[in-house]
Design a protein around this motif. Structure first.
Motif, short mmCIF file in Angstrom:
data_model
loop_
_atom_site.label_atom_id
_atom_site.label_comp_id
_atom_site.label_asym_id
_atom_site.label_seq_id
_atom_site.Cartn_x
_atom_site.Cartn_y
_atom_site.Cartn_z
N UNK A 1 0.78 -1.15 -0.09
CA UNK A 1 -0.04 -0.12 0.03
C UNK A 1 0.93 1.31 0.00
N UNK A 2 2.21 1.33 0.86
CA UNK A 2 2.80 2.49 0.72
C UNK A 2 3.50 2.56 -0.67
N UNK A 3 3.84 1.45 -1.36
CA UNK A 3 4.53 1.49 -2.70
C UNK A 3 3.42 2.17 -3.50
N UNK A 4 2.19 1.72 -3.45
CA UNK A 4 1.08 2.43 -4.41
C UNK A 4 1.04 3.80 -4.24
N UNK A 5 1.06 4.23 -2.69
CA UNK A 5 0.81 5.56 -2.49
C UNK A 5 2.07 6.44 -2.96
N UNK A 6 3.20 5.91 -2.92
CA UNK A 6 4.51 6.60 -3.49
C UNK A 6 4.23 6.58 -4.98
N UNK A 7 3.85 5.58 -5.60
CA UNK A 7 3.80 5.65 -7.14
C UNK A 7 2.75 6.70 -7.61
N UNK A 8 1.57 6.84 -6.72
CA UNK A 8 0.38 7.68 -6.85
C UNK A 8 0.98 9.22 -6.85
N UNK A 9 1.72 9.55 -5.77
CA UNK A 9 2.42 10.76 -5.67
C UNK A 9 3.09 11.10 -6.66
N UNK A 10 4.06 10.33 -7.08
CA UNK A 10 5.14 10.65 -8.02
C UNK A 10 4.26 10.71 -9.39
N UNK A 11 3.08 10.09 -9.64
CA UNK A 11 2.52 10.37 -10.84
C UNK A 11 1.72 11.51 -10.72
N UNK A 12 1.24 12.03 -9.47
CA UNK A 12 0.80 13.58 -9.48
C UNK A 12 1.70 14.54 -9.58
N UNK A 13 2.96 14.41 -9.54
CA UNK A 13 3.93 15.60 -9.51
C UNK A 13 4.94 15.52 -10.78
N UNK A 14 4.42 14.47 -11.63
CA UNK A 14 5.37 14.06 -12.72
C UNK A 14 5.22 15.42 -13.82
N UNK A 15 4.15 15.85 -13.81
CA UNK A 15 4.15 17.01 -14.97
C UNK A 15 4.83 18.48 -14.19
N UNK A 16 4.98 18.50 -12.83
CA UNK A 16 5.51 19.78 -12.19
C UNK A 16 7.06 19.80 -12.52
N UNK A 17 7.41 20.85 -13.10
CA UNK A 17 8.94 21.06 -13.15
C UNK A 17 9.73 21.10 -11.89
N UNK A 18 10.68 20.57 -11.70
CA UNK A 18 11.51 20.49 -10.21
C UNK A 18 12.00 21.90 -10.33
N UNK A 19 12.75 22.25 -11.10
CA UNK A 19 13.45 23.55 -11.16
C UNK A 19 12.98 24.22 -12.30
N UNK A 20 12.36 25.49 -12.08
CA UNK A 20 11.79 26.58 -12.87
C UNK A 20 13.04 27.56 -13.40
N UNK A 21 13.64 27.26 -14.27
CA UNK A 21 14.68 28.25 -14.62
C UNK A 21 14.36 29.61 -15.29
N UNK A 22 13.36 29.43 -16.26
CA UNK A 22 13.11 30.47 -16.85
C UNK A 22 11.69 31.37 -16.32
#
Length: 90
Positions: free
Chosen positions: A67-88
């Protein structure tokens, strides 16, 4: 001989800068993955069982880890479109 030493120094410094640039992405990705682990641990808590057999405890631990691995994967999927560093700044 001085020209050769200068060329070697230039390429060495250029290679070091390129390696540090690439390595910085590893640290940034690790930071996001640590946040995902913290999120998963907060979402799925390990209950305390008293009087359960060792086999039952192992089954419970396995299901909680799943269940923790599913929650981890869901979190990573939800933030996958967000930039980690916004350079511009866009």
């Amino acid at each position: 001989m001085q020209n050769l030493r200068g060329v070697i120094r230039f390429f060495t410094i250029t290679l070091i800068i390129a390696c540090l640039f690439q390595l910085s992405f590893t640290f940034l990705a690790r930071n996001v993955e640590n946040k995902a682990d913290s999120y998963a641990e907060q979402q799925v808590k390990m209950p305390v069982l008293t009087g359960a057999t060792a086999a039952d405890q192992v089954k419970l631990r396995d299901s909680i880890e799943h269940e923790q691995s599913v929650a981890r994967r869901n979190y990573l999927d939800s933030v996958s479109g967000n930039p980690i560093v916004d350079l511009w700044g866009f």
